[in-house]
Design an enzyme around this catalytic site. Structure first.
Site, PDB file in Angstrom:
ATOM      1  N   TYR A 161       0.863  -1.476   0.240  1.00 29.04           N
ATOM      2  CA  TYR A 161       0.021  -0.156  -0.342  1.00 29.04           C
ATOM      3  C   TYR A 161       0.637   1.087  -0.230  1.00 29.04           C
ATOM      4  CZ  TYR A 161      -4.994   2.076   0.616  1.00 29.04           C
ATOM      5  OH  TYR A 161      -5.814   2.947   0.445  1.00 29.04           O
ATOM      6  N   LYS A 188      -3.585   7.432   3.139  1.00 27.62           N
ATOM      7  CA  LYS A 188      -4.935   7.899   4.098  1.00 27.62           C
ATOM      8  C   LYS A 188      -4.852   8.056   5.478  1.00 27.62           C
ATOM      9  CE  LYS A 188      -7.580   5.609   1.238  1.00 27.62           C
ATOM     10  NZ  LYS A 188      -8.681   6.280   0.516  1.00 27.62           N
TER      11      LYS A 188
END
Length: 251
Positions: free
Chosen positions: A150, A157
């Protein structure tokens, strides 16, 4: 119906596998008038997908990195809004799939602008037409820990989650709530673009106390609709997990 008489702007609808599409459909089923946003090359995808909704949904031109589009948003929505769904995220390929140490700042900056700063930009743009008592809901993937592959999207995020808390602080006095729904992995177009994302899919159902279906966005959509409704009048700055319970258990 939870959203009877409300007007909701839904961003991020690409195809009918999008979580945003499920939110738009559920919002209409709960009585809302739904507007969609899109721009550029993906606009034709959004237009085709909109025809699969239970009712027509007008399309608003909006690129959250374009200051002209943001300034024009109040006129383009053509009236008040009761809620906004932020379902926007993007990172260049260098920022994903194991390239954390190599990604250049120019690409990281794009990821942060589109995936985090855009929450503030969208909220401020909608503010002139967002009614007191309105709700801003963002789709999230909980990044309180580091995930495989990620990389810089995970960092974005984390910034997204922090942005939501500061928005809750500053918009609360105006009567506007801001919350996030941290979803488990759903097999969307965006997820497929992340190299190695199947690593999440393979283990999530095994770890989730309630189980998890990567093909079913409906539980996430229902949570978003609930937060867009009047049923959480004193909840803001919250990150609501809809992940089968993975966040609550160890390995």
């Amino acid at each position: 119906m939870l959203l009877d008489g409300k007007r909701i702007l839904v961003t991020g609808v690409l195809n009918d596998a999008s979580i945003a599409f499920s939110v738009a459909r559920r919002a209409q089923e709960e009585g809302a008038e739904v507007l969609l946003s899109s721009f550029g090359r993906v606009r034709s995808l959004t237009e085709r997908t909109a025809r699969r909704l239970p009712a027509p949904a007008p399309l608003v031109e909006l690129d959250v990195t374009n200051t002209d589009d943001l300034a024009a948003l109040p006129d383009r929505v053509g009236g008040h809004l009761d809620g906004v769904l932020h379902a926007i995220g993007f990172a260049p390929p260098s920022c994903l799939g194991g390239g954390f140490l190599d990604a250049p700042w120019e690409d990281v900056a794009v990821a942060l602008q589109v995936s985090a700063y855009s929450l503030k930009a969208l909220a401020v743009a909608a503010l002139p037409v967002l009614d007191a008592g309105g709700s801003i809901v963002g789709l999230d993937f909980d990044n309180t820990q580091a995930w495989p592959v990620y990389d810089w999207m995970g960092v974005a995020k984390s910034a997204f989650e922090s942005t939501a808390r500061y928005l809750a602080r500053d918009l609360g006095p105006k009567g506007i709530r801001g919350n996030l729904v941290a979803a488990g992995p759903i097999r969307t177009m965006a997820a497929k673009s992340i190299p190695g994302f199947e690593a999440f899919e393979a283990v999530w159902a095994d770890r989730a106390p309630l189980g998890w279906d990567i093909r079913d966005p409906e539980p996430v959509a229902r949570a978003c609709v609930a937060l867009l409704s009047d049923w959480f009048p004193m909840t803001t700055g919250e990150m609501l997990h809809v992940d089968g319970g993975v966040h609550a258990v160890g390995a």
